[in-house]
Design an enzyme around this catalytic site. Structure first.
Site, PDB file in Angstrom:
ATOM      1  CB  SER A   1      -1.268  -0.020   1.312  1.00 39.72           C
ATOM      2  OG  SER A   1      -1.845  -1.262   1.912  1.00 39.72           O
TER       3      SER A   1
ATOM      4  CD  GLN B   1       2.541   6.635   4.721  1.00 40.62           C
ATOM      5  OE1 GLN B   1       3.486   6.782   4.541  1.00 40.62           O
ATOM      6  NE2 GLN B   1       2.480   8.278   3.579  1.00 40.62           N
ATOM      7  CB  SER B   2       3.560  -0.187   1.898  1.00 42.40           C
ATOM      8  OG  SER B   2       5.073  -1.207   2.743  1.00 42.40           O
ATOM      9  CG  ASN B   3       5.036   0.429   8.685  1.00 45.89           C
ATOM     10  OD1 ASN B   3       4.795   1.349   8.370  1.00 45.89           O
ATOM     11  ND2 ASN B   3       3.617  -0.575   8.810  1.00 45.89           N
TER      12      ASN B   3
ATOM     13  CB  CYS C   1       7.745  -0.463   0.012  1.00 40.48           C
ATOM     14  SG  CYS C   1       6.084  -1.808  -0.956  1.00 40.48           S
TER      15      CYS C   1
END
Ligand SMILES: *Cc1c(COP(=O)(O)O)cnc(C)c1O
Length: 355
Positions: A81, A83-85, A87
């Site tokens: 997503s 705001q992916s942590n 990524c």
């Protein structure tokens, strides 16, 4: 049950790259008024692992990046997503190891277009970022991403790179990752928790955490089943209902048992998922979550995140209130990270916490 040394030896067959500071701290949360119910609550601070604002993904990446290097890749491609942590952590680990990070970020919720939170950090890292539309309120499914990921992979190949495609969350084996490496990291985390509590003569009866792509839970279930049969693991669903998510966790757990060649079997009942706290869907801040984040900040000085740990703590405290747990229970809550996503949710916090 199997011998702990034997489990450690099996884990040690898989190489890992040191990226973080372990063990992460484990402390007791004593200000939430749980003594009256004779419950003890501990918090495992996997938000303090030390790589790019911390989080459970950095543990997984110690195993995964070892595989990336073994396969002589020079680019790490992944997706999740906006705001992916996951990524962010992958991009930071890639940079640390001299690889180019490519992130495909799906707009699974609306947050405006500002470069903020994890996207700001991705940008500072200089990750190549592709932003795509997606269905709202849910983590993207494999079907939704397969084509786009393949396009990005082929483009990278054409540019002369050797890309490694890491599946979302480092959880379900597939793409370039053949083994459940993320889950193995959480088998190891489980052992770490049991060791830390043993020093305080505590055997946990529950480990509770937010469950999103499945490897954290799968790894913890395998660790508990192997060496601490008194401990149950509860995953709080953040995106999908139990019936859709259960098969993923169960499959990762079974693949982990197989990869480590353990003489244990995981039963469906070992995968405990709670899905009554999905709220308005994945990544959508609600009043309940905002209030729990404020409560834990005010009582303990610890910031939870809006997407995972805030939701999981809301669930845990509500289950406690409803009498789900028993007198004498020792519960470990895992802070799995994600706090950089607090900032892009500023509007929600302002509206829910101003009275
Ligand atoms: C990814 C994530 C989780 C869920 O872990 P999975 O292994 O994907 O189930 C929980 N908390 C945070 C903060 C995360 O980023």
């Amino acid at each position: 049950m199997i011998n702990k040394e034997e489990l450690i030896n099996k884990l040690n067959q898989y190489p890992r790259i040191s990226l973080i500071s372990l063990p992460s701290p484990l402390t007791e949360m004593s200000n939430l008024g749980l003594e009256s119910q004779n419950l003890r609550l501990f918090i495992k601070r996997d938000d303090l692992t030390g790589l790019a604002f911390g989080g459970n993904k950095s543990r997984k990446l110690e195993f995964i990046m070892a595989d990336v290097l073994a396969k002589k890749a020079d680019v790490a491609i992944t997706w999740a997503s906006l705001q992916s942590n996951w990524c962010l952590q992958t991009a930071a680990a890639a940079r640390k190891l001299g690889l180019k990070p490519i992130l495909v970020l799906f707009k699974t919720y609306e947050l405006g277009e500002q470069v903020d939170g994890n996207i700001l950090l991705d940008f500072i890292l200089g990750a190549e970022i592709h932003i795509k539309e997606a269905a709202k309120g849910k983590i993207v499914s494999l079907d939704e991403v397969a084509e786009v990921i393949e396009e990005v992979r082929l483009k990278t190949l054409k540019e002369g790179y050797n890309p490694y495609v890491v599946p979302i969350g480092g959880s379900t084996p597939g793409f370039s990752m053949d083994l459940p490496l993320g889950a193995m990291a959480y088998v190891q985390a489980g052992l770490e928790i049991f060791d830390q509590l043993k020093e305080q003569q505590v055997i946990p009866t529950w480990i509770v955490h937010a469950s999103g792509s499945g490897a954290t839970q799968a790894g913890l279930v395998v660790a508990a089943k192997a060496v601490s049969p008194q401990t149950k693991v509860m995953g709080i669903c953040v995106s999908d209902p139990k019936k859709d998510f259960f098969p993923e966790v169960y499959q990762i757990a079974q693949e982990t048992v197989a990869a480590l060649d353990l003489k244990i079997s995981i039963a469906p009942e070992d995968i405990i998922l709670v899905d009554n706290y999905l709220g308005e869907g994945y990544g959508i801040l609600t009043a309940n979550i905002a209030q729990v984040i404020r409560l834990v900040a005010q009582q303990e000085g610890i910031f939870l995140d809006p997407v995972y740990t805030g939701k999981a703590m809301w669930a845990l405290l509500d289950l406690i209130k409803q009498g789900y747990f028993h007198s004498g229970d020792r519960i470990v809550f895992i802070h799995t990270g994600g706090t950089a996503a607090l900032f892009p949710h500023r509007q929600g916090f302002l509206s829910f916490l101003t009275s």
